[in-house]
Design a protein around this motif. Structure first.
Motif, short mmCIF file in Angstrom:
data_model
loop_
_atom_site.label_atom_id
_atom_site.label_comp_id
_atom_site.label_asym_id
_atom_site.label_seq_id
_atom_site.Cartn_x
_atom_site.Cartn_y
_atom_site.Cartn_z
N ARG A 15 -15.62 47.91 54.45
CA ARG A 15 -16.03 46.75 53.64
C ARG A 15 -17.05 47.23 52.60
O ARG A 15 -18.09 47.77 52.97
CB ARG A 15 -16.67 45.69 54.55
CG ARG A 15 -17.13 44.42 53.81
CD ARG A 15 -15.98 43.61 53.25
NE ARG A 15 -14.99 43.26 54.26
CZ ARG A 15 -15.01 42.16 55.01
NH1 ARG A 15 -15.96 41.28 54.87
NH2 ARG A 15 -14.07 41.94 55.91
N GLU A 18 -18.59 41.76 49.52
CA GLU A 18 -18.07 40.47 50.00
C GLU A 18 -17.52 39.72 48.81
O GLU A 18 -18.28 39.25 47.96
CB GLU A 18 -19.19 39.64 50.65
CG GLU A 18 -19.68 40.17 51.98
CD GLU A 18 -18.59 40.28 53.04
OE1 GLU A 18 -17.63 39.47 53.02
OE2 GLU A 18 -18.70 41.18 53.89
N GLY A 53 -12.95 41.44 52.11
CA GLY A 53 -12.87 40.18 52.85
C GLY A 53 -11.96 39.16 52.19
O GLY A 53 -11.74 38.08 52.73
#
Ligand code: GCU
Length: 663
Positions: A15, A18, A53
């Motif tokens: 990741r 976001e 995400g």
């Protein structure tokens, strides 16, 4: 540090930010019924969620910003090329073919994994080389010739393995731009000869279909003596009519079953392999016969130039293995048919830590040619010692052959830019196996990744490639990334310093090729590679010696012929030099040998210490695995330092100026 899946190499998809959007995919001129396109979309779908995400969804959650990955067919973009451009609305990807789309998607994911936001991605690229290939030296019993990462993931007990890892492997290869894979060892023995029979067609077809879905053609290594070994004939003479008919029937059968096969790789007349020489025929006779037979199916023959007589008697000082490739192939330049490519190892010998570039590259001017390098660390530390090979591959690509006024580098030649040919490129003997992390040493995956990226874009630097690989694999903070990057970039010269100096090569344990054995040479009781005596060391390959230096174009021949102009890192490859010879540093040759071995060993300890400093930044299991290797590397470096220094001290009797312990 995040959670890490060690089976995913650089497609580890951490990741990185976001996101607040929801993606949809729009296709213009492409269809997702094309398996390459649908695989590309599938990769984007999976990866974008892990990276940001954000999901790809037809019915996005309320409040999410709509983002579109628009994939459009643009005929003017060159084959396999792409253009990607992010904006606040999403990303536009244009390509003219499915491979371009696939590479474009992987480029988007790479850029995001390396720190760009989706709206910032921008890149236009098309491959430097038409063919970008991995050569597996996998045997059908599951062993791998020169494999340092476990067994084969293609073969076991003479059967073909197809499982989840097969698809992952194809994904990894596509992500770095590989478009051809040779699945079996160039030394085709035993069951491997039967890969071109119905015993294996179904499984090979399954494998080929998986590859095809990722834009990769499957190739096989071929046994030149197949008419004898599997056809029951008593000859494989390439000019014999009955042999040609046998091949015609065989190749038809092969293509009836494997319609997408790219062609064959052939090692002939070398290290015990059969070939046209047995019948008094030339290498061109052998290659052309197979090429003619395969031409109607669009197949190609990649013919290796690693042809030499391994039983040569080295007592004769005119005998020189380095000459062999050029001696066998240069005179036949222009005789090879259009669908033949000669595959040439980067150096004239055999993947040493330092060799000059093979004079055949560019020495041939009328023949398709391909560069072969070795990502598997046969002579460069067995994936125990750290040795990032991309700087070496870059040196080869950037070498000016002087075959032309301009466009004379190896990169120019193999890409087709010099001669305008369509077939050529780069191959690597791959360094993978069925170890969970694919490459044994986690850090050796930088070579797998790097070869692919470099073959796709020969302009990339070794550092850019290292940084990309680190970011995608480990996603380290800047300071730690810098440390690891510097370790990789220094590693090749460190390995060189504690092993064999100034281009002399070998001095390695026979057969195994790990650890020192200064006089070791598997093929001869008499020969040593270094030709050291009590006065000096090195092989005279000048016009007074074996004449090898004269195989280059005059500019390079002249440079190499004179010890005063010869690049010093290759001095002992080209010259027999007295121990008292003064190098440009002002040191004598023998002092250089002592110093570089002490320095190399010390620097290896420095690498291990640098790795220790990364302990908290990298996942624990990776830290431990790599640390174990550094422990072994330090033993190895010490062993090399002591054996090489003692050997030369005893030969010449000249003590170390610095009075260090030499046994
Ligand atoms: C090297 C290597 C062999 C390999 C050969 C080749 O000699 O040690 O294992 O078969 O290269 O490239 O064919």
């Amino acid at each position: 540090m995040g959670t890490t899946d060690w089976t995913q190499l650089w497609l580890n998809y951490h990741r990185v930010y976001e996101g607040d959007g929801a993606w949809n995919i729009a296709l213009e001129g492409f269809s997702d019924t094309d398996v390459v396109i649908s695989n590309a979309i599938c990769e984007f779908r999976k990866a974008i969620e892990l990276l940001t995400g954000e999901q790809v969804s037809d019915s996005p959650e309320a409040g999410k910003k709509a983002l579109t990955l628009k994939i459009a067919k643009v005929a003017s973009i060159s084959a396999e090329g792409y253009s990607i451009k992010g904006s606040t609305n999403g990303i536009d990807l244009s390509a003219s073919d499915a491979n371009g789309v696939l590479y474009g998607v992987f480029a988007i994911l790479r850029l995001i994994a390396c720190g760009k936001r989706a709206d910032e991605v921008a890149e236009t690229a098309s491959p430097s080389n038409p063919l970008r290939m991995m050569n597996h030296w996998d045997n059908m019993d599951g062993s791998i010739e020169r494999g340092y990462s476990g067994n084969s993931f293609f073969f076991e007990n003479e059967e073909i393995i197809i499982n989840d890892r097969t698809r992952d492997y194809a994904r990894f290869m596509a992500s770095i731009g590989i478009n051809g894979i040779v699945i079996n060892n160039v030394n085709v023995k035993g069951a491997a000869s039967y890969l071109i029979t119905d015993r294996y067609f179904d499984k090979v077809k399954e494998l080929s279909d998986i590859f095809e879905g990722y834009g990769i053609k499957l190739y096989m290594s071929l046994n030149f003596a197949s008419p004898i070994e599997i056809g029951g004939m008593d000859t494989c003479d390439p000019l014999d009519r009955s042999v040609i008919s046998w091949w015609e029937k065989k190749i038809k059968e092969v293509y009836d079953n494997l319609p997408h096969l790219g062609g064959f790789l052939v090692k002939a007349d070398s290290e015990g392999r059969p070939g046209p020489f047995t019948y008094g025929r030339t290498q061109a006779d052998g290659a052309n016969m197979l090429a003619d037979v395969i031409a109607p199916y669009g197949g190609i023959i990649i013919w290796r130039c690693f042809v030499y007589n391994c039983t040569q008697d080295w007592r004769d000082t005119k005998t020189d293995r380095a000459r062999a490739g050029y001696d066998y192939f240069k005179d036949l330049d222009g005789a090879y048919h259009d669908n033949v490519i000669l595959q040439i190892k980067n150096g004239p010998m055999d993947f040493q830590i330092r060799e000059p570039v093979s004079p055949l590259l560019g020495g041939l001017t009328k023949t398709n040619q391909m560069l072969e390098v070795q990502a598997a660390q046969e002579y460069t530390g067995h994936q125990i010692d750290l040795c990032y090979l991309i700087p070496l591959f870059k040196e080869v690509l950037d070498f000016h052959t002087h075959c032309n006024e301009e466009k004379d580098t190896v990169a120019d030649i193999v890409s087709g830019r010099t001669m305008g040919n369509n077939l050529g490129g780069m191959s690597a003997v791959i360094n993978t196996g069925n170890d969970m992390n694919w490459t044994g040493d986690d850090l050796a995956a930088a070579n797998t990744y790097g070869f692919g990226r470099l073959s796709f874009n020969t302009e990339l630097t070794a550092e850019e490639i290292a940084r990309e690989w680190i970011a995608q694999t480990l996603n380290l903070p800047k300071k730690e990334e810098d440390i690891l990057c510097s370790m990789l970039l220094r590693s090749r010269e460190i390995y060189e310093r504690y092993t064999s100096p100034l281009g002399i090569g070998w001095m390695v344990t026979p057969n195994g090729h790990y650890g020192p054995s200064v006089d070791g040479y598997e093929y001869s009781r008499w020969g040593t590679y270094h030709r050291a005596d009590h006065l000096g060391i090195g092989v005279d390959r000048t016009d007074r010696g074996t004449g090898y230096a004269q195989q280059y174009y005059p500019e390079n021949a002249k440079l190499y012929n004179d010890p005063n102009t010869c690049p010093e890192e290759l001095l002992l490859f080209f010259h027999h030099i007295p121990y008292t010879w003064k190098l440009k540093t002002g040191k004598t040759l023998i002092q250089h040998i002592y110093d570089s071995h002490f320095q190399g060993e010390e620097e290896a300890r420095g690498l291990a210490a640098d790795w220790d400093s990364l302990k908290d930044a990298v996942p624990e299991e990776v830290y431990k695995r790599v640390k174990e290797r550094f422990d072994l590397q330090l033993d190895n470096a010490r062993e090399w330092r002591d054996q090489v220094n003692s050997y030369f001290y005893r030969k010449c009797g000249i003590p170390d100026e610095k009075g260090r312990t030499i046994y």
